[in-house]
Design a protein around this motif. Structure first.
Motif, PDB file in Angstrom:
ATOM      1  N   PHE A   3     -38.564  -8.242  65.994  1.00  0.00           N
ATOM      2  CA  PHE A   3     -38.091  -7.077  65.244  1.00  0.00           C
ATOM      3  C   PHE A   3     -37.875  -5.856  66.143  1.00  0.00           C
ATOM      4  CE2 PHE A   3     -40.305  -9.644  62.050  1.00  0.00           C
ATOM      5  CZ  PHE A   3     -39.322  -9.740  61.076  1.00  0.00           C
ATOM      6  N   ARG A   4     -38.025  -6.030  67.457  1.00  0.00           N
ATOM      7  CA  ARG A   4     -37.843  -4.897  68.346  1.00  0.00           C
ATOM      8  C   ARG A   4     -36.362  -4.520  68.433  1.00  0.00           C
ATOM      9  NH1 ARG A   4     -40.116  -7.191  73.761  1.00  0.00           N
ATOM     10  NH2 ARG A   4     -38.918  -8.944  72.937  1.00  0.00           N
ATOM     11  N   THR A   5     -36.114  -3.230  68.684  1.00  0.00           N
ATOM     12  CA  THR A   5     -34.750  -2.780  68.911  1.00  0.00           C
ATOM     13  C   THR A   5     -34.290  -3.248  70.293  1.00  0.00           C
ATOM     14  OG1 THR A   5     -35.429  -0.695  69.936  1.00  0.00           O
ATOM     15  CG2 THR A   5     -35.191  -0.728  67.524  1.00  0.00           C
ATOM     16  N   LYS A   6     -32.994  -3.112  70.559  1.00  0.00           N
ATOM     17  CA  LYS A   6     -32.474  -3.471  71.884  1.00  0.00           C
ATOM     18  C   LYS A   6     -33.157  -2.649  72.967  1.00  0.00           C
ATOM     19  CE  LYS A   6     -27.849  -4.883  70.339  1.00  0.00           C
ATOM     20  NZ  LYS A   6     -26.394  -4.576  70.402  1.00  0.00           N
ATOM     21  N   GLU A   7     -33.345  -1.345  72.693  1.00  0.00           N
ATOM     22  CA  GLU A   7     -33.991  -0.472  73.678  1.00  0.00           C
ATOM     23  C   GLU A   7     -35.418  -0.935  73.969  1.00  0.00           C
ATOM     24  OE1 GLU A   7     -32.383   0.511  71.017  1.00  0.00           O
ATOM     25  OE2 GLU A   7     -30.713   1.730  71.740  1.00  0.00           O
ATOM     26  N   GLU A   8     -36.140  -1.338  72.926  1.00  0.00           N
ATOM     27  CA  GLU A   8     -37.517  -1.797  73.108  1.00  0.00           C
ATOM     28  C   GLU A   8     -37.559  -3.100  73.888  1.00  0.00           C
ATOM     29  OE1 GLU A   8     -39.477   0.107  69.033  1.00  0.00           O
ATOM     30  OE2 GLU A   8     -38.558  -1.885  68.993  1.00  0.00           O
TER      31      GLU A   8
END
Length: 209
Positions: A3-8
């Motif tokens: 569920f992490r964002t691309k940035e994460e």
């Protein structure tokens, strides 16, 4: 499911790369190369580097771009004390929340770490070590504490410690002690095992020439 964002995801990739030595201290991080490697646009890479700059993993320069921050030996004692304090809190909470599935995943990572060291692939072992500890503390569900721990990891000489001869075997045994304590449901033993793991690694560094 991730569920992490691309940035994460980019930030975690870079944290692991820095801790493992894939991106050596003092080296430049080229946004275009990272984006191509991860098959992403420049934007999430740029945002991830801003996050890592705030955490202390990289330093920014408007002309040269981002570079990996060198190890600050003068701060190592204080960082050690803070790691012991915060990671003890995390592992105690992990002991309360860990599931059989969590333990299966952690055991697989511990085995992967040991196998990497035995075949002499230290960068891979350091990368797996990062994922092992990150997974271990994710279980605690204390994201703010984990965030501060990751800031401390940016200032800790994992690459130097794991380069010391024989450290891989010792670390693998210490991982086993942590997992055995969690399997037994013994939070106090898990805390003691984690503190031993952190302190012994630092002790190895202090004794090395």
């Amino acid at each position: 499911m991730d569920f992490r964002t691309k940035e994460e995801r980019v930030a975690d990739f870079l944290r692991e790369g820095i801790i493992s030595g894939m991106f050596p201290r003092g080296s430049r991080l080229k946004q275009a190369e990272i984006a191509e490697r991860l098959q992403l646009s420049i934007t999430p890479v740029r945002e991830a580097l801003k996050l890592l700059e705030a955490e202390g993993y990289v330093t920014g320069d408007s002309h040269r771009g981002a570079s990996v921050v060198p190890f600050d030996e003068a701060a190592s004692e204080e960082v050690l004390e803070l790691r012991l304090l915060l990671e003890s809190r995390l592992i105690r909470r992990t002991a309360e929340k860990v599931t059989a599935q969590d333990l299966t995943e952690l055991r697989a990572l511990a085995n992967e770490f040991e196998a990497a060291f035995k075949r002499g692939d230290r960068p891979a072992a350091r990368g797996v070590n990062y994922r092992f500890h990150r997974r271990l503390y994710d279980v605690a569900q204390m994201p703010q504490t984990l965030h501060f721990v990751q800031i401390l990891w940016a200032r800790y000489p994992f690459d130097l410690i794991n380069a010391v001869q024989g450290r891989g075997d010792e670390a693998a045994k210490e991982h086993d002690e942590i997992l055995n304590a969690l399997l037994d449901g013994d939070a106090s033993a898990a805390v003691l095992a984690m503190r031993k793991h952190i302190e012994s690694g630092f002790g190895v560094l202090k004794k090395s020439p």
